[in-house]
Structures are given as C-alpha cells and as structure tokens.
Design a protein around this motif. Structure first.
Motif, PDB file in Angstrom:
ATOM      1  N   ARG A  80       0.816  -1.207   0.000  1.00 14.93           N
ATOM      2  CA  ARG A  80       0.000   0.000   0.000  1.00 14.93           C
ATOM      3  C   ARG A  80       0.854   1.263   0.000  1.00 14.93           C
ATOM      4  NH1 ARG A  80      -2.732  -3.521  -1.106  1.00 14.93           N
ATOM      5  NH2 ARG A  80      -4.851  -4.061  -0.430  1.00 14.93           N
ATOM      6  N   SER A  81       2.057   1.188   0.507  1.00 17.12           N
ATOM      7  CA  SER A  81       2.911   2.371   0.568  1.00 17.12           C
ATOM      8  C   SER A  81       3.825   2.411  -0.653  1.00 17.12           C
ATOM      9  CB  SER A  81       3.752   2.361   1.849  1.00 17.12           C
ATOM     10  OG  SER A  81       4.515   3.553   1.942  1.00 17.12           O
ATOM     11  N   PHE A  82       3.356   3.080  -1.702  1.00 12.49           N
ATOM     12  CA  PHE A  82       4.167   3.228  -2.911  1.00 12.49           C
ATOM     13  C   PHE A  82       3.891   4.598  -3.512  1.00 12.49           C
ATOM     14  CE2 PHE A  82       0.355   0.699  -3.815  1.00 12.49           C
ATOM     15  CZ  PHE A  82      -0.292   1.470  -4.770  1.00 12.49           C
ATOM     16  N   ASP A  83       4.894   5.142  -4.176  1.00 14.47           N
ATOM     17  CA  ASP A  83       4.817   6.470  -4.768  1.00 14.47           C
ATOM     18  C   ASP A  83       4.734   6.345  -6.289  1.00 14.47           C
ATOM     19  OD1 ASP A  83       5.360   7.285  -2.139  1.00 14.47           O
ATOM     20  OD2 ASP A  83       7.510   7.364  -2.528  1.00 14.47           O
ATOM     21  N   VAL A  84       3.934   7.207  -6.917  1.00 16.46           N
ATOM     22  CA  VAL A  84       3.763   7.109  -8.364  1.00 16.46           C
ATOM     23  C   VAL A  84       3.841   8.473  -9.042  1.00 16.46           C
ATOM     24  CG1 VAL A  84       2.276   5.080  -8.092  1.00 16.46           C
ATOM     25  CG2 VAL A  84       1.229   7.330  -8.322  1.00 16.46           C
ATOM     26  N   GLY A  85       4.243   8.438 -10.304  1.00 19.41           N
ATOM     27  CA  GLY A  85       4.152   9.604 -11.163  1.00 19.41           C
ATOM     28  C   GLY A  85       5.278  10.608 -11.066  1.00 19.41           C
ATOM     29  N   CYS A  86       5.125  11.679 -11.828  1.00 16.39           N
ATOM     30  CA  CYS A  86       6.148  12.729 -11.915  1.00 16.39           C
ATOM     31  C   CYS A  86       6.561  13.275 -10.557  1.00 16.39           C
ATOM     32  CB  CYS A  86       5.628  13.884 -12.765  1.00 16.39           C
ATOM     33  SG  CYS A  86       5.474  13.541 -14.535  1.00 16.39           S
ATOM     34  N   PHE A  87       5.592  13.379  -9.642  1.00 12.96           N
ATOM     35  CA  PHE A  87       5.870  13.988  -8.344  1.00 12.96           C
ATOM     36  C   PHE A  87       5.785  12.991  -7.198  1.00 12.96           C
ATOM     37  CE2 PHE A  87       4.991  17.427 -11.192  1.00 12.96           C
ATOM     38  CZ  PHE A  87       5.894  18.408 -10.815  1.00 12.96           C
ATOM     39  N   GLN A  88       5.775  11.705  -7.537  1.00 11.05           N
ATOM     40  CA  GLN A  88       5.879  10.617  -6.567  1.00 11.05           C
ATOM     41  C   GLN A  88       4.924  10.772  -5.386  1.00 11.05           C
ATOM     42  OE1 GLN A  88       8.399   7.595  -6.892  1.00 11.05           O
ATOM     43  NE2 GLN A  88       7.206   8.306  -8.635  1.00 11.05           N
ATOM     44  N   LEU A  89       3.641  10.792  -5.682  1.00 10.18           N
ATOM     45  CA  LEU A  89       2.625  10.860  -4.640  1.00 10.18           C
ATOM     46  C   LEU A  89       2.408   9.476  -4.052  1.00 10.18           C
ATOM     47  CD1 LEU A  89       0.055  13.179  -6.430  1.00 10.18           C
ATOM     48  CD2 LEU A  89       1.956  13.831  -4.941  1.00 10.18           C
ATOM     49  N   ASN A  90       2.267   9.421  -2.747  1.00 10.10           N
ATOM     50  CA  ASN A  90       2.126   8.141  -2.061  1.00 10.10           C
ATOM     51  C   ASN A  90       0.675   7.688  -2.049  1.00 10.10           C
ATOM     52  OD1 ASN A  90       1.647   6.511   0.641  1.00 10.10           O
ATOM     53  ND2 ASN A  90       3.820   6.305   0.144  1.00 10.10           N
ATOM     54  N   TYR A  91       0.447   6.464  -2.506  1.00 11.62           N
ATOM     55  CA  TYR A  91      -0.923   5.942  -2.620  1.00 11.62           C
ATOM     56  C   TYR A  91      -1.599   5.815  -1.252  1.00 11.62           C
ATOM     57  CZ  TYR A  91      -4.865   2.882  -3.524  1.00 11.62           C
ATOM     58  OH  TYR A  91      -6.132   2.359  -3.584  1.00 11.62           O
ATOM     59  N   ARG A  92      -0.879   5.329  -0.262  1.00 12.12           N
ATOM     60  CA  ARG A  92      -1.488   5.124   1.054  1.00 12.12           C
ATOM     61  C   ARG A  92      -2.042   6.423   1.610  1.00 12.12           C
ATOM     62  NH1 ARG A  92       1.948   2.105   5.522  1.00 12.12           N
ATOM     63  NH2 ARG A  92       1.083   0.309   4.419  1.00 12.12           N
ATOM     64  N   TRP A  93      -1.290   7.510   1.450  1.00 13.07           N
ATOM     65  CA  TRP A  93      -1.683   8.762   2.090  1.00 13.07           C
ATOM     66  C   TRP A  93      -2.419   9.711   1.156  1.00 13.07           C
ATOM     67  CZ3 TRP A  93      -1.348   7.475   6.787  1.00 13.07           C
ATOM     68  CH2 TRP A  93      -0.303   6.668   7.240  1.00 13.07           C
ATOM     69  N   HIS A  94      -2.380   9.463  -0.151  1.00 11.99           N
ATOM     70  CA  HIS A  94      -3.005  10.400  -1.081  1.00 11.99           C
ATOM     71  C   HIS A  94      -3.998   9.756  -2.037  1.00 11.99           C
ATOM     72  CE1 HIS A  94      -0.235  13.499   0.280  1.00 11.99           C
ATOM     73  NE2 HIS A  94       0.695  12.573   0.222  1.00 11.99           N
ATOM     74  N   GLY A  95      -4.110   8.451  -1.993  1.00 17.97           N
ATOM     75  CA  GLY A  95      -5.013   7.765  -2.915  1.00 17.97           C
ATOM     76  C   GLY A  95      -6.451   8.221  -2.818  1.00 17.97           C
ATOM     77  N   GLN A  96      -6.875   8.678  -1.628  1.00 16.09           N
ATOM     78  CA  GLN A  96      -8.267   9.079  -1.441  1.00 16.09           C
ATOM     79  C   GLN A  96      -8.608  10.363  -2.190  1.00 16.09           C
ATOM     80  OE1 GLN A  96      -5.916   9.390   0.808  1.00 16.09           O
ATOM     81  NE2 GLN A  96      -6.187  11.206   2.082  1.00 16.09           N
TER      82      GLN A  96
END
Length: 256
Positions: A119-135
């Motif tokens: 669940r804790s992974f970062d994605v994209g140009c600005f590496q947003l974290n799925y766990r904390w920003h997926g919502q």
C-alpha cells in the motif's frame, strides 16, 4: 556482331539487377534506423512530459516553474547523456525505485504488488504516495495522470510555502518533517535546481483532460493535513502524510 549485342544486353540487365538489389539492401538498412529514430523521438517526448505539466500547473497555481522542475527531478530524475531527466512512469515500491517504459508497465507492476498487500508506494512525476493520497484520486490510474499528479503536488507545495515562507524549506517538508531526511532532501533539491537545464522555447502544451480530484483544491485548503496546522506535535512524520486516509478508493477503477 549479334552475339556481342546479346552479350552487352545481358551485362546491362545484370548491372540493373545488382543496382536494384543494392537499393533494396540500402532501404533495409535505412528503415530500422528510421524506426529507431521515431522511437527515440517518442521517448524524448515522454521524457518532457513532467516538465510540460510542471509548466501548466506553474501557470495555474503560481508555484515557480523551477521549483516544480527541481522537485520532479529530485523525485524521479535519472541521468541521460549527463543530464538529469524526470520520468512520468516511475514507481517507488516500498523503498525501491523503478522506471518503466510506459504507464501500462508501471500500472501492471503496481497492481501485482498491490494484490500482494503493498500500500505504501509512490507514483508519477511527483511521486505521490498511494497510502496517504489515494483518497484524493478516483483510482491509481488517475493518480498516474501527469497533469493530475502535478496539480496535486503544486497545490500541496503552495500550502507548504504559506507555512515555511521559502521554497527550499517547502521542498524539504514535501519530502519529510524528520530533520535528517528533510535536510538531505533539501540539499539535493537545491543542487538540482541550481543546475536545471534551460527550458528554452518548450511550448506550453494545452492542459490535458483529466478527471477532477476527489477532493478539489478549494476543499484541500481547509487543511486536512495536521502537519500544516500550527502547534502540531506530529513533527516526526513526513508532510505527505495526512491525518486521515478518508474513505477507501478503488485501486484501478472499475474492473481494475
């Protein structure tokens, strides 16, 4: 005399056949090169994606373009011909950074690890974290969209700047509130920004069509990030960690 004429005709035909074969062989050699050149051109355009969306959201939000360009290089940069270049299809899976050739490959990789419990992974140009920003996104595919990824990052950086009053410290807090991590990140960010390549005449691409964030910028400014609130005692956590993960969001959308 007739035999000589026939012999000459045969020689001419043989010469013409060799010429045709030679031209065909040359075409065979040239075509793969042309295809390779086309692929290289496409790759170059992909490499410019993060800078293009950075320019769009800089115009939209007022966050300095160089700050955004430096952040995306600090987060996803890789050296190519001596130049640090950002890449949109980058994933940091629980501490392991991986660059993929396409969004499809990146999503496939994330989906595999998600199914295994990550669940804790970062994605994209600005590496947003799925766990904390997926919502804040409809799904991880939306989160990977370069323009949506950049808009969220720029909005967050602008709020950090409002607190820190300078972009260096805002960039450091973007990464972490833990001093030893923040200072290390800030040093790298400053070094990268000081050596940014000239953007030159790179055109401002029209804004991409993208789904709206689940939590719009206006709502985000209500400040659901306790680390941005005065008097917060949660200083050990990174600034990218909101106080609540909110309602669960689908991972890859319907059927994903």
């Amino acid at each position: 005399m007739k035999k000589q004429n026939v012999f000459k005709a045969l020689l001419c035909r043989a010469r013409d056949s060799l010429l045709i074969i030679s031209v065909g062989a040359a075409s065979t050699l040239i075509n793969p090169f042309s295809q390779g050149s086309h692929a290289a051109h496409a790759s170059t355009e992909e490499a410019e994606t993060c800078d293009r969306v950075a320019r769009i959201v800089s115009n939209e939000t007022g966050v300095p373009l160089d700050v955004l360009r430096a952040i995306t290089r600090t987060e996803t940069g890789r050296a190519k011909n001596g130049v640090l270049t950002p890449w949109p299809w980058t994933v940091n899976m629980e501490g392991k950074g991986v660059w993929f050739n396409s969004q499809r490959e990146a999503l496939s990789y994330v989906q595999k690890h998600f199914a295994a419990g990550a669940r804790s992974f970062d994605v994209g140009c600005f590496q947003l974290n799925y766990r904390w920003h997926g919502q804040h996104f409809t799904d991880v595919t939306h989160m990977f969209q370069p323009i949506a990824n950049a808009r969220y990052a720029a909005d967050f950086l602008s709020r950090l700047y409002a607190e820190m009053q300078n972009w260096d410290d805002a960039a450091a807090a973007y990464h972490s509130r833990t001093p030893k991590y923040a200072e290390k990140y800030k040093a790298r960010f400053k070094r990268i920004m000081a050596n940014l390549p000239d953007p030159g005449s790179m055109p401002l691409a029209p804004a991409e069509q993208t789904e709206p964030l689940v939590q719009t910028a206006a709502v985000a400014r209500e400040n659901n990030f306790p680390l941005l609130q005065r008097g917060s005692s949660a200083g050990a956590m990174g600034s990218l960690f909101p106080g609540s993960t909110g309602s669960a969001r689908p991972f890859l959308g319907n059927g994903g």
